[in-house]
Write an enzyme that holds these catalytic residues in place. Structure first.
Site, PDB file in Angstrom:
ATOM      1  N   HIS A   8      83.187 -18.421  76.490  1.00 51.99           N
ATOM      2  CA  HIS A   8      83.332 -19.675  75.741  1.00 51.99           C
ATOM      3  C   HIS A   8      84.410 -19.494  74.664  1.00 51.99           C
ATOM      4  CE1 HIS A   8      82.152 -23.474  73.979  1.00 51.99           C
ATOM      5  NE2 HIS A   8      82.261 -22.898  72.797  1.00 51.99           N
TER       6      HIS A   8
ATOM      7  N   SER B 119      83.780 -15.873  73.051  1.00 55.66           N
ATOM      8  CA  SER B 119      82.492 -15.185  73.149  1.00 55.66           C
ATOM      9  C   SER B 119      82.069 -15.085  74.608  1.00 55.66           C
ATOM     10  CB  SER B 119      81.394 -15.975  72.424  1.00 55.66           C
ATOM     11  OG  SER B 119      81.733 -16.243  71.087  1.00 55.66           O
TER      12      SER B 119
ATOM     13  N   ASP C  17      75.854 -23.403  75.723  1.00 52.54           N
ATOM     14  CA  ASP C  17      76.479 -22.309  74.949  1.00 52.54           C
ATOM     15  C   ASP C  17      75.550 -21.755  73.865  1.00 52.54           C
ATOM     16  OD1 ASP C  17      78.832 -22.821  76.464  1.00 52.54           O
ATOM     17  OD2 ASP C  17      79.367 -24.413  75.082  1.00 52.54           O
TER      18      ASP C  17
HETATM   19  C1  GRF Z   1      88.580 -20.918  79.407  1.00 54.43           C
HETATM   20  O1  GRF Z   1      89.360 -21.140  78.271  1.00 54.43           O
HETATM   21  C2  GRF Z   1      87.117 -20.861  79.045  1.00 54.43           C
HETATM   22  O2  GRF Z   1      86.871 -20.378  77.771  1.00 54.43           O
HETATM   23  C3  GRF Z   1      86.716 -22.298  79.117  1.00 54.43           C
HETATM   24  O3  GRF Z   1      87.455 -22.817  80.189  1.00 54.43           O
HETATM   25  C4  GRF Z   1      88.672 -22.090  80.358  1.00 54.43           C
HETATM   26  C5  GRF Z   1      88.765 -21.663  81.777  1.00 54.43           C
HETATM   27  O4  GRF Z   1      90.024 -21.207  82.133  1.00 54.43           O
HETATM   28  N1  GRF Z   1      85.273 -22.416  79.216  1.00 54.43           N
HETATM   29  P1  GRF Z   1      90.284 -20.569  83.569  1.00 54.43           P
HETATM   30  O5  GRF Z   1      89.826 -21.544  84.623  1.00 54.43           O
HETATM   31  O6  GRF Z   1      89.550 -19.254  83.640  1.00 54.43           O
HETATM   32  O7  GRF Z   1      91.775 -20.394  83.622  1.00 54.43           O
END
Ligand code: GRF
Length: 190
Positions: free
Chosen positions: A105, A132, A141
């Protein structure tokens, strides 16, 4: 060998970071399944390219979706890694993999849960935020935090530049944290 399933809705950069760490011998695991709720998502394309054996699109308008996820994942993985997965995980999936579902997250939880967490931290005028890794529970979360990385918010940052630096940290933190928890026996084959 620990079998990992990755669930995502987006570009799949965290999936790729995990896959790269495995290929480099830095993460002692294998990715056995990738599932997305988005039919043409980057994560599905990257997973096919990487040769993941089980790559699947599951439609979340399906009322039985959590049960279908259990069916698709039971016997196929020891750990479920959510990576940009924009859906809520509920029972029976949650109860089928107790303390074996983790998420990444983009904030220092418990601050800023939910959507666009980096924008929330930016708008609040924080001096720093981060990312996190946490266990997934019934809340959004809210599960126990496993690892965090801090990212400063710079004077000339925009939400976009901040998000890019958080994502860099995510791609570093996720594979390393998984390896640490595999090495210390927290996650073991089922
Ligand atoms: C990440 O920034 C994650 O923290 C959020 O969604 C994004 C996913 O990116 N929950 P990816 O699909 O791994 O490129």
């Amino acid at each position: 060998m620990l079998r990992i399933a990755v669930l995502g809705s987006g570009e799949g950069s965290n999936f790729q970071a995990i896959a790269n760490a495995i290929a480099a011998g830095e993460l002692c695991a294998e990715i056995t399944a990738v599932i997305s709720d988005r039919v043409n998502s980057g994560i599905l394309q990257k997973a096919r390219k990487a040769g993941v054996p089980h790559v699947l699109h599951l439609d979340h308008r399906d009322a039985e979706i959590q049960a279908r996820l259990v069916g698709a994942l039971t016997g196929r993985c020891d750990l479920i890694c959510l990576a940009g997965y924009m859906r809520i995980v509920r029972p029976p999936l949650l109860t089928a993999f107790p303390r074996r579902i983790v998420n990444i997250h983009p904030s220092l939880l418990p601050a800023y849960p939910g959507k666009d967490a980096w924008k929330q931290a930016f708008a609040a005028g924080e001096k720093s935020t981060g990312c996190s890794i946490h266990y997934v529970d019934e809340g959004i979360d809210t599960g126990q935090v496993i690892a965090q990385a801090e990212v400063p918010i710079l004077p000339d940052d925009t939400p976009k530049s901040l998000h890019a630096r958080i994502q860099q940290q995510e791609r570093f933190l996720y594979p390393r944290t998984l390896q640490r928890l595999i090495a210390d026996g927290t996650f073991s084959p089922l």
